[in-house]
Write a protein that holds these residues in place. Structure first.
Motif, PDB file in Angstrom:
ATOM      1  N   SER A 201       0.825  -1.203   0.000  1.00 19.55           N
ATOM      2  CA  SER A 201       0.000   0.000   0.000  1.00 19.55           C
ATOM      3  C   SER A 201       0.865   1.262   0.000  1.00 19.55           C
ATOM      4  O   SER A 201       0.490   2.292  -0.563  1.00 19.55           O
ATOM      5  CB  SER A 201      -0.916  -0.034   1.220  1.00 19.55           C
ATOM      6  OG  SER A 201      -1.736   1.089   1.226  1.00 19.55           O
ATOM      7  N   GLU A 202       2.037   1.150   0.646  1.00 12.70           N
ATOM      8  CA  GLU A 202       2.931   2.320   0.721  1.00 12.70           C
ATOM      9  C   GLU A 202       3.807   2.457  -0.521  1.00 12.70           C
ATOM     10  O   GLU A 202       4.540   3.426  -0.659  1.00 12.70           O
ATOM     11  CB  GLU A 202       3.817   2.204   1.977  1.00 12.70           C
ATOM     12  CG  GLU A 202       3.021   2.420   3.256  1.00 12.70           C
ATOM     13  CD  GLU A 202       3.770   1.974   4.500  1.00 12.70           C
ATOM     14  OE1 GLU A 202       4.852   1.374   4.368  1.00 12.70           O
ATOM     15  OE2 GLU A 202       3.243   2.220   5.610  1.00 12.70           O
ATOM     16  N   ALA A 203       3.775   1.454  -1.407  1.00 12.87           N
ATOM     17  CA  ALA A 203       4.717   1.439  -2.532  1.00 12.87           C
ATOM     18  C   ALA A 203       4.197   2.151  -3.773  1.00 12.87           C
ATOM     19  O   ALA A 203       4.918   2.276  -4.766  1.00 12.87           O
ATOM     20  CB  ALA A 203       5.056  -0.013  -2.885  1.00 12.87           C
ATOM     21  N   PHE A 204       2.953   2.650  -3.745  1.00 15.99           N
ATOM     22  CA  PHE A 204       2.412   3.298  -4.953  1.00 15.99           C
ATOM     23  C   PHE A 204       3.141   4.609  -5.208  1.00 15.99           C
ATOM     24  O   PHE A 204       3.351   5.408  -4.304  1.00 15.99           O
ATOM     25  CB  PHE A 204       0.905   3.511  -4.818  1.00 15.99           C
ATOM     26  CG  PHE A 204       0.146   2.236  -5.022  1.00 15.99           C
ATOM     27  CD1 PHE A 204      -0.248   1.843  -6.289  1.00 15.99           C
ATOM     28  CD2 PHE A 204      -0.110   1.389  -3.960  1.00 15.99           C
ATOM     29  CE1 PHE A 204      -0.902   0.643  -6.493  1.00 15.99           C
ATOM     30  CE2 PHE A 204      -0.774   0.186  -4.144  1.00 15.99           C
ATOM     31  CZ  PHE A 204      -1.170  -0.193  -5.412  1.00 15.99           C
ATOM     32  N   GLN A 205       3.534   4.792  -6.469  1.00 15.37           N
ATOM     33  CA  GLN A 205       4.331   5.979  -6.824  1.00 15.37           C
ATOM     34  C   GLN A 205       3.474   7.094  -7.408  1.00 15.37           C
ATOM     35  O   GLN A 205       3.913   8.233  -7.507  1.00 15.37           O
ATOM     36  CB  GLN A 205       5.399   5.573  -7.850  1.00 15.37           C
ATOM     37  CG  GLN A 205       6.341   4.485  -7.337  1.00 15.37           C
ATOM     38  CD  GLN A 205       7.177   3.875  -8.458  1.00 15.37           C
ATOM     39  OE1 GLN A 205       7.681   4.584  -9.324  1.00 15.37           O
ATOM     40  NE2 GLN A 205       7.342   2.569  -8.443  1.00 15.37           N
ATOM     41  N   ILE A 206       2.287   6.743  -7.898  1.00 13.75           N
ATOM     42  CA  ILE A 206       1.419   7.767  -8.502  1.00 13.75           C
ATOM     43  C   ILE A 206      -0.013   7.570  -8.004  1.00 13.75           C
ATOM     44  O   ILE A 206      -0.347   6.492  -7.490  1.00 13.75           O
ATOM     45  CB  ILE A 206       1.412   7.711 -10.051  1.00 13.75           C
ATOM     46  CG1 ILE A 206       1.013   6.306 -10.541  1.00 13.75           C
ATOM     47  CG2 ILE A 206       2.748   8.120 -10.621  1.00 13.75           C
ATOM     48  CD1 ILE A 206       0.767   6.244 -12.042  1.00 13.75           C
ATOM     49  N   GLY A 207      -0.845   8.587  -8.180  1.00 14.57           N
ATOM     50  CA  GLY A 207      -2.245   8.437  -7.778  1.00 14.57           C
ATOM     51  C   GLY A 207      -2.933   9.780  -7.670  1.00 14.57           C
ATOM     52  O   GLY A 207      -2.325  10.841  -7.882  1.00 14.57           O
ATOM     53  N   PHE A 208      -4.211   9.743  -7.383  1.00  9.27           N
ATOM     54  CA  PHE A 208      -5.012  10.969  -7.225  1.00  9.27           C
ATOM     55  C   PHE A 208      -6.163  10.667  -6.284  1.00  9.27           C
ATOM     56  O   PHE A 208      -6.478   9.491  -6.019  1.00  9.27           O
ATOM     57  CB  PHE A 208      -5.526  11.482  -8.575  1.00  9.27           C
ATOM     58  CG  PHE A 208      -6.179  10.419  -9.426  1.00  9.27           C
ATOM     59  CD1 PHE A 208      -7.442   9.921  -9.127  1.00  9.27           C
ATOM     60  CD2 PHE A 208      -5.512   9.896 -10.528  1.00  9.27           C
ATOM     61  CE1 PHE A 208      -8.033   8.941  -9.914  1.00  9.27           C
ATOM     62  CE2 PHE A 208      -6.101   8.905 -11.319  1.00  9.27           C
ATOM     63  CZ  PHE A 208      -7.364   8.427 -10.999  1.00  9.27           C
TER      64      PHE A 208
END
Ligand code: SF4
Ligand code: SF4
Length: 353
Positions: A201-208
């Protein structure tokens, strides 16, 4: 029957043989340095465990790109019954499980699509955990945890072992002849399992933030960003077949030139194609790439919410990596639109005083 077990990675061959006892195993294999595809495999060493996104999503196994629906000879019309073979789909990541869940909703709605449902019924789906790369944004779309309606078995990689969830009786029956393979889980396994999902869950590099997608699309419908993106669009349609939840098709009657017969064929279509929205009288109600691109974004981000309560984008990143014009950067586009929405109130009357 317990739901959770573990097994050592050393025993993967035994696990694989248990899957094979149901049907052909389809799993991600490496096709080029950069790409993977689901293919039939005979041995575990063929499987690309490192694969994140395959070129085409698993929908191709249930909803093929081209298939015959009915055929006719003279006045006799026959329903075409597809050849159904039992299979195991191994290595399906959470975004693609969510995609399958959405396709299940679509194809089982009235009128049900029997071809799809028969193939789905003949398939055991084995999900597999993964770590996101720079294109993954399933967390933003709420599809980063496995959709339990879509899989029979789910494997979480916890180091030397897999933490395995067995959800359906038919999946459990695969292991009845090998009672030694699956081991009970301990508190340590549970801790490792929780650690894995926390780290992921902490490894996402992009998002909105996805709670305002409808408002963002509505408010920014006339934003010049769409002209900028749409005018670069080649209308090649690449972004559509690669999407796990794009399901539009065309139906074509192909008459035989030699006999009094023919076939009615269904094949994948793409709303990004120039002629997709052309109707009788040669009128095209989405004539330009800007219209088509906006329509596609709206459908992916919120157009499916009213009938089914969910967006259809599952954040797999396939459209981003397959667009030859670098347009389908969904995260980048949404962030730009959201920034514009943020700016809007500053232009309002309260700020003009
Ligand atoms: S719209 Fe793009 S990122 Fe979203 S599910 Fe389809 S291919 Fe994946
Ligand atoms: S892949 Fe890119 S260029 Fe091709 S239709 Fe989709 S948005 Fe347009």
């Amino acid at each position: 029957m317990e739901r959770f077990y573990c097994f050592s990675k050393d025993k993967f061959l035994d696990f694989f043989k248990a899957l094979e006892s149901f049907g052909t195993v389809q799993a991600p294999v490496r096709v080029t340095d950069q790409s993977f595809a689901f293919r039939a495999v005979k041995e575990p060493k063929e499987i690309a465990f490192e694969a994140l996104r395959t070129i085409l999503p698993p929908k191709k196994f249930f909803y093929p790109g081209r298939e015959t629906l009915v055929s006719w000879q003279g006045n006799e019309v026959k329903d075409h019954q597809p050849e159904i073979q039992k299979q195991v789909l191994f290595g399906v990541h959470p975004c693609d499980l969510a995609g399958l869940g959405i396709m299940d909703t679509i194809f089982s709605a009235d009128p049900q699509d029997n071809h799809y449902l028969l193939r789905r019924e003949a398939t055991i789906v084995v999900g597999l955990s993964c770590m996101p790369d720079k294109h993954c944004f399933c967390k933003s779309m709420g599809t980063d945890t496995p959709d339990s309606s879509a899989y029979d078995i789910f494997l979480t990689d916890i180091g030397e072992e897999y933490f395995i969830e067995i959800k359906t009786p038919r999946a459990y029956s695969l292991f009845e002849n090998d009672q030694l393979l699956l081991k009970p889980i301990t508190e340590e396994h549970r801790e490792k399992y929780k650690d894995f999902w926390l780290k992921r869950s902490e490894a996402f590099q992009i998002g909105f933030a996805s709670d305002n997608l409808r408002a963002t699309m509505d408010m920014e419908w006339d934003n010049p960003i769409w002209d900028e993106l749409g005018n670069r669009c080649l209308s090649c349609g690449n972004c559509v077949p690669v999407c796990p939840t794009c399901y539009c098709f065309d139906v074509i009657d192909v008459a035989s030139l030699h006999e009094d017969g023919g076939e009615r064929i269904r094949e994948w279509d793409a709303c990004q194609f120039t002629g997709f929205a052309k109707v009788a009288g040669d009128f095209n109600f989405r004539p330009g790439p800007v219209d088509r691109l906006k329509f596609w974004y709206r459908h992916k981000l919120h157009g499916f919410e009213d009938p089914h309560g969910m967006p259809t984008c599952v954040g797999c990143g396939r459209c981003t990596v397959s667009c030859p014009s670098g347009i389908d950067d969904i995260v980048g586009t949404v962030l730009r639109l959201q920034a514009k929405v943020e700016e809007e109130p500053k232009k309002g009357p309260a700020n003009d005083k």
